[in-house]
Scaffold this active site. Structure first.
Site, PDB file in Angstrom:
ATOM      1  N   GLY A  78       0.798  -1.342   0.350  1.00 16.10           N
ATOM      2  CA  GLY A  78       0.114   0.366  -0.291  1.00 16.10           C
ATOM      3  C   GLY A  78       1.297   1.192   0.043  1.00 16.10           C
ATOM      4  N   ALA A  79      -0.065   2.246   0.159  1.00 14.50           N
ATOM      5  CA  ALA A  79       1.237   3.524   0.167  1.00 14.50           C
ATOM      6  C   ALA A  79       1.966   3.855   1.723  1.00 14.50           C
ATOM      7  CB  ALA A  79      -0.490   4.936   0.084  1.00 14.50           C
ATOM      8  N   GLU A  80       1.357   3.349   2.706  1.00 14.91           N
ATOM      9  CA  GLU A  80       1.846   3.493   3.870  1.00 14.91           C
ATOM     10  C   GLU A  80       2.517   1.364   4.540  1.00 14.91           C
ATOM     11  OE1 GLU A  80      -1.127   6.058   6.338  1.00 14.91           O
ATOM     12  OE2 GLU A  80      -1.027   7.045   4.655  1.00 14.91           O
TER      13      GLU A  80
ATOM     14  N   ILE B 238       2.027  -5.350   2.992  1.00 17.30           N
ATOM     15  CA  ILE B 238       1.303  -6.303   3.687  1.00 17.30           C
ATOM     16  C   ILE B 238       1.818  -8.364   3.046  1.00 17.30           C
ATOM     17  CG2 ILE B 238      -0.978  -7.908   4.391  1.00 17.30           C
ATOM     18  CD1 ILE B 238      -0.932  -4.807   4.716  1.00 17.30           C
TER      19      ILE B 238
ATOM     20  N   ASP C 277     -11.948   4.302   6.817  1.00 20.71           N
ATOM     21  CA  ASP C 277     -11.828   4.158   5.767  1.00 20.71           C
ATOM     22  C   ASP C 277     -12.924   2.937   5.054  1.00 20.71           C
ATOM     23  OD1 ASP C 277     -10.051   3.985   2.870  1.00 20.71           O
ATOM     24  OD2 ASP C 277      -7.996   2.758   4.253  1.00 20.71           O
TER      25      ASP C 277
HETATM   26  N1  LIG Z   1      -5.577 -10.486   7.818  1.00 26.64           N
HETATM   27  C1  LIG Z   1      -5.740 -10.077   6.182  1.00 26.64           C
HETATM   28  N2  LIG Z   1      -6.241 -11.144   5.563  1.00 26.64           N
HETATM   29  C2  LIG Z   1      -6.195 -11.399   4.410  1.00 26.64           C
HETATM   30  N3  LIG Z   1      -5.796 -10.126   3.495  1.00 26.64           N
HETATM   31  C3  LIG Z   1      -5.460  -9.035   4.527  1.00 26.64           C
HETATM   32  C4  LIG Z   1      -5.089  -8.859   5.571  1.00 26.64           C
HETATM   33  N4  LIG Z   1      -5.199  -7.931   5.963  1.00 26.64           N
HETATM   34  C5  LIG Z   1      -5.018  -7.112   4.630  1.00 26.64           C
HETATM   35  N5  LIG Z   1      -4.631  -8.021   3.678  1.00 26.64           N
HETATM   36  C6  LIG Z   1      -4.635  -7.423   2.090  1.00 26.64           C
HETATM   37  O1  LIG Z   1      -3.848  -6.600   2.303  1.00 26.64           O
HETATM   38  C7  LIG Z   1      -4.650  -5.502   1.346  1.00 26.64           C
HETATM   39  C8  LIG Z   1      -3.971  -4.023   1.976  1.00 26.64           C
HETATM   40  O2  LIG Z   1      -4.116  -4.252   3.619  1.00 26.64           O
HETATM   41  P1  LIG Z   1      -4.201  -2.511   4.658  1.00 26.64           P
HETATM   42  O3  LIG Z   1      -5.546  -2.511   3.675  1.00 26.64           O
HETATM   43  O4  LIG Z   1      -4.916  -3.980   5.884  1.00 26.64           O
HETATM   44  O5  LIG Z   1      -3.198  -1.779   3.335  1.00 26.64           O
HETATM   45  P2  LIG Z   1      -3.845  -0.809   2.806  1.00 26.64           P
HETATM   46  O6  LIG Z   1      -4.896  -0.549   2.129  1.00 26.64           O
HETATM   47  O7  LIG Z   1      -2.001  -0.420   2.603  1.00 26.64           O
HETATM   48  O8  LIG Z   1      -2.880  -0.071   5.015  1.00 26.64           O
HETATM   49  P3  LIG Z   1      -3.219   1.398   4.890  1.00 26.64           P
HETATM   50  O9  LIG Z   1      -4.149   2.407   4.241  1.00 26.64           O
HETATM   51  O10 LIG Z   1      -3.516   1.684   6.166  1.00 26.64           O
HETATM   52  O11 LIG Z   1      -1.910   2.110   4.669  1.00 26.64           O
HETATM   53  C9  LIG Z   1      -6.062  -5.585   1.911  1.00 26.64           C
HETATM   54  O12 LIG Z   1      -6.860  -4.997   0.983  1.00 26.64           O
HETATM   55  C10 LIG Z   1      -6.205  -6.627   1.125  1.00 26.64           C
HETATM   56  O13 LIG Z   1      -5.959  -7.695   0.186  1.00 26.64           O
HETATM   57 MG   LIG Z   2      -6.796  -0.865   2.596  1.00 22.76          MG
END
Ligand SMILES: Nc1ncnc2c1ncn2[C@@H]1O[C@H](COP(=O)(O)OP(=O)(O)OP(=O)(O)O)[C@@H](O)[C@H]1O
Ligand SMILES: [Mg+2]
Length: 208
Positions: free
Chosen positions: A8-10, A13, A122
């Site tokens: 992600g931007a921040e 995972i 969000d």
């Molecule tokens: N616990 C989980 N189990 C399965 N897939 C997950 C899980 N957590 C995250 N993902 C996958 O990873 C993607 C990115 O995770 P998440 O939305 O938490 O991060 P992000 O959007 O980068 O967060 P942020 O906006 O807080 O930086 C999710 O859309 C999902 O597809």
């Molecule tokens: Mg997200």
């Protein structure tokens, strides 16, 4: 075994296998344009908030991944990996009746949070995972807040409307209607003032 699931931007995972189970490691990256100290405080606060709100939301009856470990100094959180598909990806691939039912359920979950004075912060369809039993799981609570007000609840609904417009423009009307129906069903009489705040926020955005 460590595999990158999303970048992600921040945050990054990772999916990891440990003790015969799958987990997710969410690591908040630093922002090079911020001063080190501010950056570290911000990442710590977001991780802290995410961990807390994932757990609080579960107590309100919303499925969220269980948190197993949090490391505030390395800005990392470890939680269950939820086997399923992002709602965002699934939305255009399923029959309309299933889509309506999932949206209805999404609205119910947001109302459960709001009833417990929590806002997600969000509420996009990327932050909803649909598992193999068509159950919805909410994730990504780094912007979530307690002590929700009429305004912050209205913003949560407004964000849903906006994401439907931008990400699911061809299905937006059906999706919004079903989501709000589910929301109203759980929220009852107090839904009316929150929905009118949602509309007001939209109008504000139009003319500012
Ligand atoms: N616990 C989980 N189990 C399965 N897939 C997950 C899980 N957590 C995250 N993902 C996958 O990873 C993607 C990115 O995770 P998440 O939305 O938490 O991060 P992000 O959007 O980068 O967060 P942020 O906006 O807080 O930086 C999710 O859309 C999902 O597809
Ligand atoms: Mg997200």
């Amino acid at each position: 075994m460590k595999q990158i699931l999303a970048r992600g931007a921040e945050s990054i995972i990772y999916k990891i296998e440990q003790w015969g189970q799958s987990y997710v490691l969410k690591w908040r990256q630093s922002k090079p344009y911020l001063l080190n100290k501010i950056d570290s405080q911000l990442r710590k606060a977001r991780i802290n908030r995410e961990c807390k709100m994932l757990t609080i939301s579960r107590t309100l009856g919303v499925r969220t991944p269980a948190v197993h470990f949090v490391d505030l100094y390395n800005h990392t959180i470890m939680m269950d990996f939820i086997e399923g598909t992002q709602f965002k990806q699934l939305a255009g691939q399923i029959p309309m009746s299933e889509l309506v039912s999932l949206c209805h359920n999404f609205g119910q979950l947001i109302a459960l949070l709001h009833n417990g004075n929590v806002v997600h912060g969000d509420p996009t369809t990327s932050n909803v995972i649909v598992d193999g039993n068509a159950k919805l799981w909410l994730i990504d609570f780094g912007l979530s807040e307690m002590n929700a007000t009429l305004e912050t609840k209205g913003v949560d609904l407004h964000l849903i409307q906006r994401v439907l417009e931008t990400t699911h423009w061809d299905l937006q009307e059906t999706m919004l209607e079903a989501t709000l129906e589910g929301y109203i069903e759980v929220q009852g009489d107090s839904a009316e003032s929150i929905l009118s705040r949602m509309k007001e926020i939209r109008e504000r955005g139009r003319y500012s």
